[in-house]
Design a protein around this motif. Structure first.
Motif, PDB file in Angstrom:
ATOM      1  N   MET B  24       2.623   1.520 -11.423  1.00 48.02           N
ATOM      2  CA  MET B  24       1.383   2.243 -11.120  1.00 48.02           C
ATOM      3  C   MET B  24       1.443   3.704 -11.546  1.00 48.02           C
ATOM      4  SD  MET B  24       0.090   0.591  -7.507  1.00 48.02           S
ATOM      5  CE  MET B  24      -1.564   1.315  -7.588  1.00 48.02           C
ATOM      6  N   TRP B 249      11.867  -0.878   4.278  1.00 51.00           N
ATOM      7  CA  TRP B 249      11.079  -2.112   4.384  1.00 51.00           C
ATOM      8  C   TRP B 249      11.260  -2.774   5.751  1.00 51.00           C
ATOM      9  CZ3 TRP B 249      14.753  -1.211   0.568  1.00 51.00           C
ATOM     10  CH2 TRP B 249      15.996  -1.837   0.724  1.00 51.00           C
ATOM     11  N   PRO B 259       5.241   6.097   5.521  1.00 51.93           N
ATOM     12  CA  PRO B 259       3.889   5.645   5.161  1.00 51.93           C
ATOM     13  C   PRO B 259       3.747   5.387   3.657  1.00 51.93           C
ATOM     14  CG  PRO B 259       3.765   7.521   6.649  1.00 51.93           C
ATOM     15  CD  PRO B 259       5.203   7.393   6.235  1.00 51.93           C
ATOM     16  N   LEU B 260       4.364   6.232   2.862  1.00 54.59           N
ATOM     17  CA  LEU B 260       4.287   6.080   1.412  1.00 54.59           C
ATOM     18  C   LEU B 260       4.971   4.783   0.984  1.00 54.59           C
ATOM     19  CD1 LEU B 260       3.343   7.653  -1.084  1.00 54.59           C
ATOM     20  CD2 LEU B 260       5.599   8.720  -1.169  1.00 54.59           C
ATOM     21  N   LYS B 262       5.608   2.104   2.821  1.00 57.60           N
ATOM     22  CA  LYS B 262       4.924   0.920   3.350  1.00 57.60           C
ATOM     23  C   LYS B 262       3.575   0.704   2.660  1.00 57.60           C
ATOM     24  CE  LYS B 262       7.496   1.304   7.679  1.00 57.60           C
ATOM     25  NZ  LYS B 262       8.291   0.070   7.722  1.00 57.60           N
ATOM     26  N   HIS B 263       2.970   1.764   2.159  1.00 57.76           N
ATOM     27  CA  HIS B 263       1.746   1.596   1.366  1.00 57.76           C
ATOM     28  C   HIS B 263       2.054   0.836   0.072  1.00 57.76           C
ATOM     29  CE1 HIS B 263      -2.070   2.209  -0.518  1.00 57.76           C
ATOM     30  NE2 HIS B 263      -1.618   3.054  -1.404  1.00 57.76           N
ATOM     31  N   TYR B 264       3.096   1.254  -0.643  1.00 54.00           N
ATOM     32  CA  TYR B 264       3.455   0.533  -1.867  1.00 54.00           C
ATOM     33  C   TYR B 264       3.902  -0.896  -1.546  1.00 54.00           C
ATOM     34  CZ  TYR B 264       2.758   4.207  -5.304  1.00 54.00           C
ATOM     35  OH  TYR B 264       2.181   5.126  -6.144  1.00 54.00           O
ATOM     36  N   MET B 265       4.546  -1.071  -0.389  1.00 58.67           N
ATOM     37  CA  MET B 265       4.947  -2.424   0.014  1.00 58.67           C
ATOM     38  C   MET B 265       3.708  -3.299   0.198  1.00 58.67           C
ATOM     39  SD  MET B 265       7.770  -3.467   2.856  1.00 58.67           S
ATOM     40  CE  MET B 265       6.882  -3.282   4.390  1.00 58.67           C
ATOM     41  N   SER B 266       2.676  -2.719   0.805  1.00 56.77           N
ATOM     42  CA  SER B 266       1.439  -3.467   1.007  1.00 56.77           C
ATOM     43  C   SER B 266       0.780  -3.810  -0.329  1.00 56.77           C
ATOM     44  CB  SER B 266       0.498  -2.639   1.891  1.00 56.77           C
ATOM     45  OG  SER B 266      -0.794  -3.162   1.848  1.00 56.77           O
ATOM     46  N   ILE B 267       0.797  -2.881  -1.277  1.00 59.02           N
ATOM     47  CA  ILE B 267       0.232  -3.178  -2.606  1.00 59.02           C
ATOM     48  C   ILE B 267       1.036  -4.302  -3.266  1.00 59.02           C
ATOM     49  CG2 ILE B 267      -0.270  -2.261  -4.909  1.00 59.02           C
ATOM     50  CD1 ILE B 267      -0.636   0.491  -3.632  1.00 59.02           C
ATOM     51  N   GLU B 269       2.655  -6.637  -1.813  1.00 56.41           N
ATOM     52  CA  GLU B 269       2.398  -7.893  -1.109  1.00 56.41           C
ATOM     53  C   GLU B 269       1.054  -8.521  -1.499  1.00 56.41           C
ATOM     54  OE1 GLU B 269       4.963  -7.082   2.991  1.00 56.41           O
ATOM     55  OE2 GLU B 269       2.829  -6.584   2.918  1.00 56.41           O
ATOM     56  N   ARG B 270       0.139  -7.692  -1.998  1.00 47.74           N
ATOM     57  CA  ARG B 270      -1.158  -8.231  -2.422  1.00 47.74           C
ATOM     58  C   ARG B 270      -1.017  -9.195  -3.587  1.00 47.74           C
ATOM     59  NH1 ARG B 270      -4.238  -2.781  -3.465  1.00 47.74           N
ATOM     60  NH2 ARG B 270      -3.835  -1.837  -1.451  1.00 47.74           N
TER      61      ARG B 270
END
Lengths: 272, 272
Positions: B24, B249, B259-260, B262-267, B269-270
Motif C-alpha cells: 500500500m 498481532w 492502532p496502526l 491492527k489497522h493494517y492487520m484488519s486490511i 484480513e479483508r
C-alpha cells in the motif's frame, strides 16, 4: 458511492487526510466526491483531483448560488457555509438519491458499503448519537432545543442522507426561520438545527461503528463491558472522528490514535 | 523492487500484514516477492497471491534443495530456515543483483525507493544497528562474537543485499563452519553469523528510518534531543520493527503503534 464534503480552505489538509483514508479503504468502489466550498482555488481543486485520480474517484465541485442565502440569518462568526450540509438536497444534482456527508476531521478505516446501503425507510437522515457525552451535554441540549422526545443529540459529522425524502420535507425557509428564532441558543448551528427540526426523523446508527469519538476509547471500552477493545475497534470501527479542540494534525497531538492519523497525513502529503 | 521473505507458517498472518503495508505504500512500484519457506501449502501461496495481485506484485516461491544443507549444523530448536537469509544468493535467480530482505514482524510505512537504491560500493549488506540497545547488549555481543572492530551489532530484520558481492564472498561452507565452531555462543543464529562473519562489510544505515524498534519511542526521542517526535516518525520512518516478545498481532498488545498495526492487520484480513 456519493460523498459530500463542505469545507473552507483552513480545513484543506484534514480534508485531504480524510479523503486519503476513505479512498484507500474502499477497494473496488467508485467514489463520487461532491464538494461544497466557497473559497477553494483552482489549485486546491486540482490538488484534490491528484489525490482522487489514482483511486478512480471523481470530484464534482458544486455551484452555490448567492440568492439561496438572501434570507439566511447569520450566527456569530459562522459563515453561510454552516448551511451547506442542511441544504445539500438543493445543491446536489436532482438525479442523486443518496449521499454520505463526512466531516474533514475523521479517518475512514473500513469499507463504507454497509453504512451507505443502510435501509432508511422514510427517515430523512441516518446519524449517530454520541452517548459517551450524553450525561454531560444532553440535558442541556434537550432544554436548549426542546427535543425532549428524542433519545439523544445526534452528532452531524457523519450524516447519511435520504435525498428524495429530504427534497420532500426539508425546506430552506424552515431552516432560516428556526435559526432566526433560536439564534441565541445555537452553539453548533448546523447540528443544533438538524436535531431541533429533524431529530425525530433521523435513524440512529451505532456510534462505535460509524462515528467513534477518538477521545473516548476508555469510555467505549467500559460501556461495552470490554467488548470494544483496541482489536475490536481496529477491526470494526469504520469512521473515527477526532472531535473536540485538540486536533490530530497538530504537532502537539498525542492521543491514542495519533500514529494512525499521522500515517495517513504522511500518505496524503506524498501527493502534493 | 525485489523483496525476500523467509518464513514458516506460524508467521503467515504477520507476513500478510507486513506485505499489505509494504504494497500500500509503494505506489507506482512493481514488487517482486521472493518467498523462501519449507512448509507453505498451495493455499497459503494462493492467499499471498490474492493479497499481491491488486497491487500488481508478483510472487516467486523459491526452490530449496535439500543437498545445500547436507553439512549444515543445527542449533538448538532452530530449523534449517535459520540459514535462508544467509544463503539468499544461492537461492535467488542469478539474474538478480539486489534484494531487500524483510522480517515479517514489521510495518512498511513509506516508499522504500531510496533505501532500495542505496549506493553500496563493495559492501555485502546494508543494515541498521539498534543503538538504543547498545548499552545493554553490545558489550555482551562483542565478547561473545569477538566483533571488537565493529561499531555495533547489526539487526538482521532489514537486510539490503548486494548480490554480486555476496556471490563472490559469502560461502555456505564458511557459514556452516562458523556455526559449528560457535554453536554454544549463538543466541540468534542468523544475526550472530551475519555480525560475526561479515560485520565489517555491512554498510550501516539510519535505524530511525529503516529499522525503528517500535518499543523504543522514548529512547529515540531522547537520543535525538526531541527531533524524533511522533510527527517526525510518522513522516520519515519507513520501517517500523516490532522487536521483542510482545507481538502486535496478539490481542493483549497495546503499545504506542498498536492502532496502526491492527489497522493494517484488519486490511490484510479483508483479503482472505
Amino acid at each position: 458511492m456519493n460523498i459530500l464534503v463542505t469545507l473552507d480552505r483552513r480545513y484543506l489538509l484534514p480534508l485531504r487526510v480524510m479523503l486519503t483514508s476513505l479512498l484507500m479503504n474502499q477497494p473496488g468502489e467508485t467514489v463520487h466526491l461532491y464538494l461544497a466550498a466557497d473559497d477553494l482555488t483552482e489549485e486546491d481543486v486540482l490538488s484534490l483531483e491528484r489525490l482522487c485520480a489514482p483511486h478512480g474517484a471523481c470530484i464534482h465541485p458544486l455551484a452555490i448560488q448567492d440568492d439561496w442565502f438572501e434570507h439566511a440569518p447569520t450566527v456569530r462568526y459562522y459563515s453561510r457555509a454552516m448551511y451547506y450540509r442542511l441544504l445539500a438536497a438543493q445543491m446536489l444534482p436532482e438525479t442523486l438519491d443518496r449521499v454520505l456527508y463526512l466531516d474533514p476531521d475523521m479517518l475512514i478505516l473500513q469499507p463504507l458499503h454497509d453504512l451507505y446501503n443502510t435501509e432508511m425507510g422514510d427517515h430523512l437522515y441516518a446519524a449517530c448519537i454520541h452517548k459517551g457525552l450524553v450525561d454531560l451535554s444532553t440535558p442541556v441540549n434537550k432544554i436548549r432545543l426542546s427535543t425532549y422526545e428524542n433519545e439523544g443529540y445526534f452528532n452531524s459529522g457523519m450524516l447519511l442522507m435520504n435525498l428524495p425524502e429530504i427534497r420532500r420535507h426539508v425546506r430552506p425557509e424552515d431552516i432560516f426561520d428556526y435559526v432566526e428564532r433560536n439564534r441565541q441558543l445555537l452553539l453548533l448551528p448546523d447540528q443544533d438545527v438538524l436535531n431541533g427540526l429533524y431529530g425525530e426523523r433521523i435513524l440512529p446508527l451505532d456510534e462505535t461503528l460509524y462515528n467513534y469519538d477518538a477521545r473516548h476509547f476508555r469510555e467505549y471500552l467500559i460501556a461495552s463491558q470490554g467488548v470494544c477493545d483496541l482489536d475490536w475497534v481496529m477491526r470494526h470501527t469504520a469512521i473515527l472522528h477526532f472531535c473536540g479542540k485538540r486536533k490530530p494534525w497538530l504537532r502537539a497531538y498525542s492521543g491514542r490514535f495519533a500514529p494512525l492519523y499521522k500515517h495517513y497525513m504522511s500518505i496524503a502529503e506524498r501527493t502534493p
